[in-house]
Motif scaffolding. Structure first.
Motif, mmCIF file in Angstrom:
data_model
loop_
_atom_site.group_PDB
_atom_site.id
_atom_site.type_symbol
_atom_site.label_atom_id
_atom_site.label_comp_id
_atom_site.label_asym_id
_atom_site.label_seq_id
_atom_site.Cartn_x
_atom_site.Cartn_y
_atom_site.Cartn_z
ATOM 1 N N UNK A 204 -16.256 0.262 0.251
ATOM 2 C CA UNK A 204 -16.541 1.620 0.410
ATOM 3 C C UNK A 204 -17.681 1.585 0.484
ATOM 4 N N UNK A 205 -18.424 1.053 -0.126
ATOM 5 C CA UNK A 205 -19.762 0.425 0.048
ATOM 6 C C UNK A 205 -20.902 0.336 0.885
ATOM 7 N N UNK A 206 -19.686 -0.509 2.238
ATOM 8 C CA UNK A 206 -19.897 -0.427 3.528
ATOM 9 C C UNK A 206 -19.829 0.870 5.002
ATOM 10 N N UNK A 207 -18.525 1.398 4.157
ATOM 11 C CA UNK A 207 -18.292 2.565 5.370
ATOM 12 C C UNK A 207 -17.924 3.665 3.636
ATOM 13 N N UNK A 208 -18.615 4.098 3.593
ATOM 14 C CA UNK A 208 -18.242 5.362 2.259
ATOM 15 C C UNK A 208 -17.308 5.989 2.740
ATOM 16 N N UNK A 209 -17.882 7.187 3.712
ATOM 17 C CA UNK A 209 -17.031 7.929 4.243
ATOM 18 C C UNK A 209 -15.402 7.684 5.681
ATOM 19 N N UNK A 210 -15.317 6.569 5.016
ATOM 20 C CA UNK A 210 -13.658 5.675 5.811
ATOM 21 C C UNK A 210 -12.834 7.102 5.505
ATOM 22 N N UNK A 211 -12.131 7.130 5.919
ATOM 23 C CA UNK A 211 -10.497 8.409 5.927
ATOM 24 C C UNK A 211 -9.808 7.110 5.953
ATOM 25 N N UNK A 212 -8.886 8.615 4.582
ATOM 26 C CA UNK A 212 -7.698 8.075 3.877
ATOM 27 C C UNK A 212 -6.976 7.519 5.168
ATOM 28 N N UNK A 213 -6.913 7.634 6.197
ATOM 29 C CA UNK A 213 -6.166 7.110 7.473
ATOM 30 C C UNK A 213 -5.961 6.319 7.828
ATOM 31 N N UNK A 214 -7.630 5.866 8.025
ATOM 32 C CA UNK A 214 -7.858 4.569 8.122
ATOM 33 C C UNK A 214 -7.869 3.491 7.562
ATOM 34 N N UNK A 215 -8.149 3.721 6.307
ATOM 35 C CA UNK A 215 -6.947 3.129 5.006
ATOM 36 C C UNK A 215 -5.947 2.503 4.607
ATOM 37 N N UNK A 216 -5.525 3.747 4.986
ATOM 38 C CA UNK A 216 -4.144 3.678 4.770
ATOM 39 C C UNK A 216 -3.269 2.720 5.897
ATOM 40 N N UNK A 217 -3.972 2.886 7.223
ATOM 41 C CA UNK A 217 -3.349 1.431 7.929
ATOM 42 C C UNK A 217 -4.428 0.236 7.786
ATOM 43 N N UNK A 218 -5.326 -0.047 7.860
ATOM 44 C CA UNK A 218 -6.167 -1.142 7.241
ATOM 45 C C UNK A 218 -5.436 -1.851 6.668
ATOM 46 N N UNK A 219 -4.471 -0.738 4.747
ATOM 47 C CA UNK A 219 -4.520 -2.262 3.713
ATOM 48 C C UNK A 219 -2.755 -1.982 4.020
ATOM 49 N N UNK A 220 -2.884 -1.141 5.083
ATOM 50 C CA UNK A 220 -0.617 -0.936 4.867
ATOM 51 C C UNK A 220 -0.008 -0.347 3.484
ATOM 52 N N UNK A 221 -1.315 0.572 3.313
ATOM 53 C CA UNK A 221 -0.964 1.140 1.409
ATOM 54 C C UNK A 221 -0.566 2.569 1.913
ATOM 55 N N UNK A 222 0.467 3.205 1.706
ATOM 56 C CA UNK A 222 0.885 4.510 1.840
ATOM 57 C C UNK A 222 0.115 5.624 1.461
ATOM 58 N N UNK A 223 -0.270 6.883 2.781
ATOM 59 C CA UNK A 223 -1.525 7.710 2.531
ATOM 60 C C UNK A 223 -1.342 8.027 1.630
ATOM 61 N N UNK A 224 -0.702 8.829 0.518
ATOM 62 C CA UNK A 224 -1.438 9.176 -0.355
ATOM 63 C C UNK A 224 -2.018 8.123 -1.329
ATOM 64 N N UNK A 225 -1.994 6.900 -1.233
ATOM 65 C CA UNK A 225 -1.949 6.190 -2.465
ATOM 66 C C UNK A 225 -3.716 6.014 -1.819
ATOM 67 N N UNK A 226 -3.862 5.764 -0.584
ATOM 68 C CA UNK A 226 -5.636 6.106 -0.186
ATOM 69 C C UNK A 226 -5.967 7.364 -0.029
ATOM 70 N N UNK A 227 -5.339 8.295 0.244
ATOM 71 C CA UNK A 227 -6.260 9.481 -0.638
ATOM 72 C C UNK A 227 -7.022 9.290 -2.417
ATOM 73 N N UNK A 228 -5.617 9.148 -3.085
ATOM 74 C CA UNK A 228 -6.333 9.284 -4.634
ATOM 75 C C UNK A 228 -7.212 7.852 -4.847
ATOM 76 N N UNK A 229 -7.025 6.414 -3.985
ATOM 77 C CA UNK A 229 -8.388 5.896 -3.612
ATOM 78 C C UNK A 229 -9.473 6.553 -3.683
ATOM 79 N N UNK A 230 -9.323 7.207 -2.324
ATOM 80 C CA UNK A 230 -10.882 7.519 -2.087
ATOM 81 C C UNK A 230 -11.564 8.600 -2.746
ATOM 82 N N UNK A 231 -10.409 9.819 -3.494
ATOM 83 C CA UNK A 231 -10.696 10.599 -4.315
ATOM 84 C C UNK A 231 -11.794 9.878 -5.532
#
Length: 257
Positions: free
Chosen positions: A38-65
């Protein structure tokens, strides 16, 4: 600009968030995103984060929220009344509070939503006598010189005066006590009756240091409350240095020449 947290208005959002937070690996994933992404890519999307970490989209959304919020959404948060019941009696936070912006307000709002009173830097005896519950530590001029700021910082008395105006504006002044910080820790490492500390993703590491020091003194660790980064219109965090450079306003709007 439309609100970016419209999903949070969905009645199913709370169910999703509660489910995700109960997942065993959620704290690990969130810490990794906070410290490494988040420090280097604060505007990363939930979709991008989900793919990068191989985690569910819902989890990525909650983390970023939990870790970031756009200024336009934070303006809506500021309009929400403080809860009648709050979890903690005594909460602390610290900062330089040079050019006060939405990032500072997010820290303060989180503290006042969590603590019945907010003390801003105070020693243990003064804290008990004051009856204040939220402690706001403000760095001294001497300590600021050690922080390696890349811009000039307003004098302590001017910063305190501006902070008090903000606290009065939002009706928080009666629940706050302000104290001077001559080091990174202040009363957080000496006050045994302090219960929680509010940090941003940038300063979460400091809470770990504080709790280590408290443990060495046989004091109960502070609960750590993280407030999100507040992003400007360009998806980058609002900061005093960006405001001074003329890039954004304290409210996160881009300055267009």
């Amino acid at each position: 600009m439309t609100l970016r947290r419209d999903y949070a208005k969905n009645p199913l959002w709370k169910i999703l968030a509660d489910t995700v937070k109960n997942m065993s690996l959620y704290p690990i994933h969130k810490s990794y995103v906070r410290d490494k992404i988040i420090m280097n890519e604060p505007s990363i999307s939930a979709e991008e984060l989900s793919v990068r970490l191989s985690i569910p989209l819902g989890e990525a959304m909650v983390i970023l929220d939990e870790l970031r919020m756009y200024a336009v959404d934070f303006e809506e948060e500021l309009k929400t009344p403080l809860p009648a019941e709050r979890k903690y009696n005594r909460v602390c936070l610290g900062g330089t509070f040079d050019v006060i912006h939405y990032g500072h307000l997010a820290l303060l709002l989180t503290a006042f939503r969590s603590g019945k009173k907010v003390t801003i830097g105070v020693t243990s005896d003064e804290f008990v006598k004051s009856g204040k519950k939220v402690t706001i530590g403000v760095t001294s001029d001497e300590f600021v010189k050690k922080l390696g700021k890349t811009h000039d910082v307003k004098p302590y008395n001017e910063r305190i005066s501006n902070l008090k105006k903000i606290l009065e504006k939002y009706g928080w002044i009666d629940d706050a006590t302000i104290v001077k910080l001559d080091d990174p820790y202040g009363p957080a490492v000496t006050d045994a009756i302090m219960e929680a500390i509010v940090v941003s993703p940038f300063t979460a590491f400091r809470a770990l240091e504080i709790n280590t020091i408290r443990a060495e003194s046989l004091m109960k660790p502070l609960d750590v409350i993280e407030c999100p980064l507040i992003l400007a219109e360009d998806g980058k965090p609002i900061s005093s240095s960006r405001i001074i450079k003329g890039e954004v306003t304290p409210e996160g709007r881009l300055v267009r020449s």
